[in-house]
Design an enzyme around this catalytic site. Structure first.
Site, short mmCIF file in Angstrom:
data_model
loop_
_atom_site.label_atom_id
_atom_site.label_comp_id
_atom_site.label_asym_id
_atom_site.label_seq_id
_atom_site.Cartn_x
_atom_site.Cartn_y
_atom_site.Cartn_z
CG LEU A 153 39.44 40.64 34.79
CD1 LEU A 153 38.30 41.11 35.68
CD2 LEU A 153 40.59 41.63 34.82
N GLY A 154 40.62 36.19 34.82
CA GLY A 154 41.01 34.91 35.41
C GLY A 154 40.15 33.80 34.84
CB ALA A 156 38.01 29.10 37.85
CD GLN A 160 37.16 32.37 29.61
OE1 GLN A 160 37.77 31.29 29.57
NE2 GLN A 160 37.26 33.27 28.63
CG ASP A 308 36.91 27.76 46.36
OD1 ASP A 308 37.96 27.23 46.74
OD2 ASP A 308 36.62 27.91 45.15
#
Length: 539
Positions: A153-154, A156, A160, A308
């Protein structure tokens, strides 16, 4: 066989065996070996240092030609750092993201170049993700999940996230898995960064980023511990439970460890997705107001802050005629002391009211006592991302149209040129960033190196929130009202706690009600007169 030949053969075999072991530990990729990563970082930082030394270090005037040369040098350096962050990954990406969040403190070329790191994290192959899950849980992926989406999905800097379905209950979950090499590389990477920052600070005293290395070293162990992140999620859910429109995904503790985090799957669009809000007819002014309510509650009232809030960590989902906000990624929380919260609150009230003596007093309590009064003024500009002319006037005081046009805008950051409080000339936003972010970087570095550590993450957090508000076209006056209410509440609560007199407490309560009524009247005025994008979306 002679002893010399035996020694030569055994040494060769030993080096070869150790090299093979190191390569195996780094997935047979020589680029991941510590000495290679160190060499890459040293080479690029050396290039950056030489470029500044011989290209622009002697250029101190404000001519257009000089500004252009500085801009080109900043751009070349930012591109080199982006390459370094992308190749080394992990901690380097984390530091690059931090630099990209300092919109008003570093030259714009760095911000514009490095901001892609927020959405361009490294991706780990599925086979390695499955290996981490097995190491942490003792089970294969197909033993835990009926379905595990191979496409993340994403992704970083540190991990992940994959969508999956639990085998036991059929629930849809999000599975966050740490990149395999991040933990092992973090020790060497942090030592590399601290060494290189120290060398650069010796060569260029104005470029002192040791504070950034120190903050990263202090925070990284918490961010690498996903069990800690899960506990933080539950803490934040409790703190913000008063907001019915906010959702913090629940944690599945039986599948959570230091390197895996399984949480409730939450749908939504990134908070920066304006096209979605237009189609869904979501009022972005109310969206900004809710985000600011959340963070005012954290900063001024609870003292525990999610640090964040970049767009990927805040989702928005339509819910009938209303909408919900989903807050993700709780790996980095900062817990403010009561003394700091009171000082920070007083600082905000001072800049809202234009109280310069109080600004100086609060700046000193935050560690800014460098022998020059303008450091306190500069700190107030850094906190608010506003020009000294606006801070001195008082951000809560309504300026005339000409003054407001000169001061409005997220990127418009004018700093004091002189200690005699003269107003700066009015430049375009881009010109002002180009001139002042470079011109005052030495003073900014001194402030960042000496200010209370609690303020560093708050400045980053505030800037990310301002960036969201700017993207959504929010009226910043509403933001100031939200913060004013939270500041006032915190100070009134403190007075009530310190007073043992019931009549005094009653008077304080009545005073608060009258103050909040005036705030409400002014909020209504802003709503009736505001004609920005958010009003047009729901018209």
């Amino acid at each position: 066989m002679s002893f010399a030949r035996f020694l030569r053969y055994s040494t060769t075999i030993g080096i070869g065996g150790y090299s093979a072991y190191v390569l195996q530990q780094n997935n047979w990729d020589a680029r991941n070996i510590g000495i290679v990563r160190f060499g890459r970082a040293a080479w690029i930082v050396g290039q950056v240092s030489v470029d500044y030394k011989f290209s622009v270090s002697e250029l101190t005037d404000d001519s257009e030609e000089t500004c252009e040369k500085w801009s080109q040098c900043h751009l070349r350096s930012a591109q080199r750092l982006l390459k370094l962050c992308s190749q080394n990954g992990g901690v380097f990406i984390k530091v690059g993201q931090h630099i990209a969040a300092l919109d008003y403190l570093v030259p714009k070329e760095y911000v514009d170049t490095l901001k892609v790191l927020h959405s361009r994290g490294p991706r780990t192959d599925l086979i390695d993700i499955e290996k981490v899950i097995k190491e942490e849980t003792g089970k294969e992926v197909n033993q835990l999940f009926d379905n595990f989406d191979p496409e993340p999905l994403g992704a970083a800097s540190l991990a992940q996230v994959h969508k999956a379905t639990l085998k036991t209950t059929g629930e849809t979950v999000a599975v966050k898995v740490q990149h395999p090499n991040v933990l092992r590389h973090s020790v060497v990477d942090m030592a590399t960064m601290e060494f290189l920052f120290t060398v650069v600070s010796k060569i260029f005293p104005s470029f002192n980023f040791l504070w950034l290395a120190a903050e990263t070293r202090r925070n990284l162990p918490f961010e690498l511990d996903f069990y800690n992140e899960g506990k933080n999620s539950e803490t934040m859910a409790g703190i913000l439970a008063k907001f019915p429109w906010l959702k913090v995904p629940k944690i599945y503790w039986n599948l959570t460890s230091k390197r895996t985090l399984v949480m409730e799957y939450a749908e939504g669009n990134f908070v920066s997705d304006r096209e979605y809000f237009i189609k869904a007819k979501i009022d972005t002014a109310e969206l900004c107001n809710r985000i600011e309510q959340m963070y005012s509650e954290m900063i001024f009232l609870s003292g525990t802050v999610h640090c964040d809030p970049h767009p990927g960590n805040i989702l928005v989902k339509k819910n009938g005629r209303d909408f919900n906000i989903v807050l993700l990624d709780h790996g980095l929380l900062t817990r403010l002391t009561d003394e700091f919260r009171e000082t920070y609150c007083c600082m905000w009230m001072a800049v809202l009211n234009g109280n310069e003596p109080e600004i100086i007093r609060c700046a000193k309590k935050m560690g800014i006592d460098l022998g020059k009064e303008h450091y306190a003024q500069l700190l107030s500009c850094m906190i608010t991302a506003k020009p000294w002319s606006a801070v001195k006037r008082g951000l809560a005081n309504v300026p005339d149209e000409k003054t407001r046009n000169a001061e409005v805008g997220y990127d418009h950051f004018l700093m004091p040129l002189e200690t005699d409080h003269e107003f700066l000339p009015e430049f375009s936003q881009k010109d002002e960033l180009r001139k002042n972010a470079s011109r005052y970087f030495g003073d900014i570095s001194k402030i960042l190196a000496t200010v209370d550590r609690q303020l560093l993450l708050l400045m980053k957090t505030n800037d990310l929130i301002r960036s969201i508000a700017f993207t959504l076209g929010n009226d910043e006056r509403r933001s100031f009202l939200t913060m004013t209410k939270a500041c006032y509440s915190m100070l009134q609560q403190k007075k009530a706690r310190e007073s043992g007199n019931s009549l005094v407490k009653l008077a304080l309560q009545m005073q608060s009600q009258w103050f909040f009524f005036k705030i409400w009247v002014y909020s209504l005025y802003l709503w009736l007169t505001w004609t920005g994008p958010s009003r047009k979306m729901v018209a």
